[in-house]
Write an enzyme that holds these catalytic residues in place. Structure first.
Site, PDB file in Angstrom:
ATOM      1  N   ALA A   1       0.792  -1.229   0.000  1.00 48.49           N
ATOM      2  CA  ALA A   1       0.000   0.000   0.000  1.00 48.49           C
ATOM      3  C   ALA A   1       0.823   1.277   0.000  1.00 48.49           C
ATOM      4  CB  ALA A   1      -0.935   0.010   1.218  1.00 48.49           C
TER       5      ALA A   1
ATOM      6  N   ARG B   1       2.828   2.542  -2.258  1.00 49.26           N
ATOM      7  CA  ARG B   1       3.053   3.271  -3.502  1.00 49.26           C
ATOM      8  C   ARG B   1       2.222   2.664  -4.638  1.00 49.26           C
ATOM      9  NH1 ARG B   1       7.009   0.314  -1.867  1.00 49.26           N
ATOM     10  NH2 ARG B   1       7.966   2.094  -0.831  1.00 49.26           N
TER      11      ARG B   1
ATOM     12  N   VAL C   1       4.852 -10.346   3.033  1.00 49.36           N
ATOM     13  CA  VAL C   1       3.766 -11.281   2.724  1.00 49.36           C
ATOM     14  C   VAL C   1       4.246 -12.708   2.499  1.00 49.36           C
ATOM     15  CG1 VAL C   1       2.243  -9.488   1.815  1.00 49.36           C
ATOM     16  CG2 VAL C   1       3.807 -10.699   0.258  1.00 49.36           C
TER      17      VAL C   1
ATOM     18  N   ASN D   1      -2.116  -6.945  -3.277  1.00 53.00           N
ATOM     19  CA  ASN D   1      -1.474  -6.122  -4.292  1.00 53.00           C
ATOM     20  C   ASN D   1       0.045  -6.249  -4.287  1.00 53.00           C
ATOM     21  OD1 ASN D   1      -1.189  -3.596  -6.113  1.00 53.00           O
ATOM     22  ND2 ASN D   1      -0.073  -3.028  -4.257  1.00 53.00           N
TER      23      ASN D   1
ATOM     24  N   TYR E   1       7.564 -13.677 -13.407  1.00 52.54           N
ATOM     25  CA  TYR E   1       6.450 -12.770 -13.127  1.00 52.54           C
ATOM     26  C   TYR E   1       5.152 -13.280 -13.772  1.00 52.54           C
ATOM     27  CZ  TYR E   1       3.906  -8.338 -12.649  1.00 52.54           C
ATOM     28  OH  TYR E   1       2.981  -7.369 -12.333  1.00 52.54           O
ATOM     29  N   ALA E   2       5.238 -13.689 -15.051  1.00 49.68           N
ATOM     30  CA  ALA E   2       4.056 -14.187 -15.752  1.00 49.68           C
ATOM     31  C   ALA E   2       3.512 -15.439 -15.077  1.00 49.68           C
ATOM     32  CB  ALA E   2       4.388 -14.476 -17.217  1.00 49.68           C
ATOM     33  N   ALA E   3       4.409 -16.337 -14.664  1.00 50.87           N
ATOM     34  CA  ALA E   3       3.980 -17.560 -13.984  1.00 50.87           C
ATOM     35  C   ALA E   3       3.309 -17.237 -12.654  1.00 50.87           C
ATOM     36  CB  ALA E   3       5.168 -18.485 -13.764  1.00 50.87           C
TER      37      ALA E   3
ATOM     38  N   LYS F   1       1.676 -14.533 -11.826  1.00 48.15           N
ATOM     39  CA  LYS F   1       0.369 -13.901 -12.037  1.00 48.15           C
ATOM     40  C   LYS F   1      -0.645 -14.878 -12.637  1.00 48.15           C
ATOM     41  CE  LYS F   1       1.424  -9.869 -10.387  1.00 48.15           C
ATOM     42  NZ  LYS F   1       0.812  -9.387  -9.136  1.00 48.15           N
TER      43      LYS F   1
END
Length: 253
Positions: A18, A20, A69, A95, A160-162, A164
């Protein structure tokens, strides 16, 4: 949806990442709609313009919680604190996310592992902790921030793609598990958005992406936040298991 309607009055929301970018815009949007905000991030912005301080200055209830997280025990502890301090949790926005771009042949195992741990395992950790609270309330909203890259892929972003794409699968599975408890689970998949992360892109790469966007521009964090606000509110009570895009029409690579 009009912020003045206070559609989230009496609700408690926790937004990870949260401090930015999109997370900041989402937290401000939810707070202005009446929710009490827990602004969670791995590090605190101590300035007067920090997300939670900005909400406080506007007369909203907001606190900061330091949260990694990917640390399961830390997540469990923070969510227990939130439930005790606020009396519950109604909205979770997963997020928090990172990138560590590199082509496959040069990507180190740690680069792969770290992105998966934060982007996907982090969402699992937080969703699990939030669901325990929401099940007792028999209501809740979990909203995951995915990416257009989950569907399109992108050179140098296999990790990153994996992460998401996995997040979208997690979204659908949790929606099925939690629907009978009055909890909806959805994902929002932004395209190119004006954030610190995307501003670091080389100018040539950015221009190439913008040329592929039918609306010919990058989106604003507030445009993503508007959809998250809708999914968090009462009008979205019959929407679950969906991935909704905010990408200016960017669907094909």
């Amino acid at each position: 949806m009009s912020v003045e309607r206070k559609s989230l009055e009496g609700k408690v929301a926790l937004v990870t990442g949260a401090a930015r970018g999109i997370g900041r815009a989402v937290a401000l949007s939810l707070g202005r709609a009446g929710a009490a905000l827990v602004c969670a991030d791995v590090s605190e912005d101590g300035s007067e313009t920090a997300t939670h301080r900005r909400l406080e200055a506007e007369g909203r209830k907001a606190v900061f919680k330091r949260l990694e997280v990917s640390d399961f025990e830390a997540v469990e502890r923070v969510f227990k604190e939130v439930a005790a301090e606020f009396g519950g949790l109604h909205i979770l926005v997963n997020n928090a996310g990172i990138t560590a771009d590199q082509v496959l042949g040069r990507m180190k195992p740690d680069q792969w592992r770290r992105v998966i741990e934060v982007n996907l395992t982090g969402a699992f950790n937080c969703s699990r902790a939030a669901a325990r609270i929401m099940v007792r309330q028999k209501e809740g909203r979990i909203i995951n921030l995915s990416s257009v890259v989950a569907r399109l892929g992108r050179e140098g972003q296999a990790n990153y793609a994996a992460s998401k794409a996995g997040l979208e699968g997690l979204t659908r599975s949790l929606a099925l598990e939690l629907a009978h408890r009055g909890i909806t689970v959805n994902a929002v998949a932004p395209g190119l958005i004006e954030t610190e992360m995307t501003r670091s892109l080389p100018d040539k790469v950015r221009r190439e992406i913008e040329e592929r966007i039918p609306l010919r521009r990058a989106g604003r964090p507030e445009e993503v936040a508007a959809l998250v606000l809708f999914l968090a509110g009462p009008e979205a009570a019959y929407i679950t298991g969906q991935t909704l895009s905010v990408n200016g029409g960017l669907y094909f690579g």
